[in-house]
Design a protein around this motif. Structure first.
Motif, PDB file in Angstrom:
ATOM      1  N   GLN A  47      14.997  28.172  44.139  1.00 26.49           N
ATOM      2  CA  GLN A  47      14.551  28.716  42.856  1.00 26.49           C
ATOM      3  C   GLN A  47      15.707  28.814  41.859  1.00 26.49           C
ATOM      4  O   GLN A  47      15.544  28.527  40.685  1.00 26.49           O
ATOM      5  N   GLN A  50      16.590  25.629  40.314  1.00 25.20           N
ATOM      6  CA  GLN A  50      15.626  25.277  39.270  1.00 25.20           C
ATOM      7  C   GLN A  50      15.844  26.095  38.008  1.00 25.20           C
ATOM      8  O   GLN A  50      15.129  25.944  37.024  1.00 25.20           O
ATOM      9  N   LYS A  52      15.720  29.509  37.745  1.00 26.56           N
ATOM     10  CA  LYS A  52      14.989  30.766  37.662  1.00 26.56           C
ATOM     11  C   LYS A  52      15.913  31.955  37.885  1.00 26.56           C
ATOM     12  O   LYS A  52      16.871  31.875  38.636  1.00 26.56           O
ATOM     13  N   ILE A  57      11.967  35.080  40.267  1.00 27.61           N
ATOM     14  CA  ILE A  57      11.745  34.757  41.680  1.00 27.61           C
ATOM     15  C   ILE A  57      10.974  35.889  42.356  1.00 27.61           C
ATOM     16  O   ILE A  57      10.005  35.655  43.080  1.00 27.61           O
ATOM     17  N   GLN A  60       7.360  35.945  41.282  1.00 31.91           N
ATOM     18  CA  GLN A  60       6.637  34.795  41.825  1.00 31.91           C
ATOM     19  C   GLN A  60       6.191  35.036  43.269  1.00 31.91           C
ATOM     20  O   GLN A  60       5.090  34.670  43.644  1.00 31.91           O
TER      21      GLN A  60
END
Length: 98
Positions: A47, A50, A52, A57, A60
């Protein structure tokens, strides 16, 4: 810029500024980190790669951000120990986990 031909009609363009060997070393280091991570720690790494943030995180996966910070702290200790074990001499920030 360097142009490399694999066939007359097939051209690959490689920019001289790209250090292919560094990319391979980074991939090998990432694979080694993957090998020492738990599933949850690796989720954090994926994550973050990417882009984030911790709060994103946590939201999510439905956990409190402190849970993510704990995973990050455990992972940092593991990676630091691993890098000491292999006598990693990379750049100043190459081994840091953000």
């Amino acid at each position: 810029m360097t142009i490399i031909s694999t066939a007359d009609e097939d051209w690959d363009i490689v920019d001289d500024r790209v250090d292919v060997h560094a990319g391979i070393e980074d991939a090998e280091l990432l694979a080694a980190v993957r090998a020492i991570c738990t599933t949850k720690e690796w989720l954090y790494v994926e994550q973050r790669l990417q882009g984030k943030k911790v709060a994103e995180i946590a939201a999510q996966i439905g956990v409190h951000p402190n849970a993510i910070y704990r995973r990050k702290a455990r992972l940092r200790k593991k990676v630091e120990s691993f890098l000491k074990k292999i006598n990693f001499e990379g750049g100043k920030n190459r081994g840091s986990i953000r």
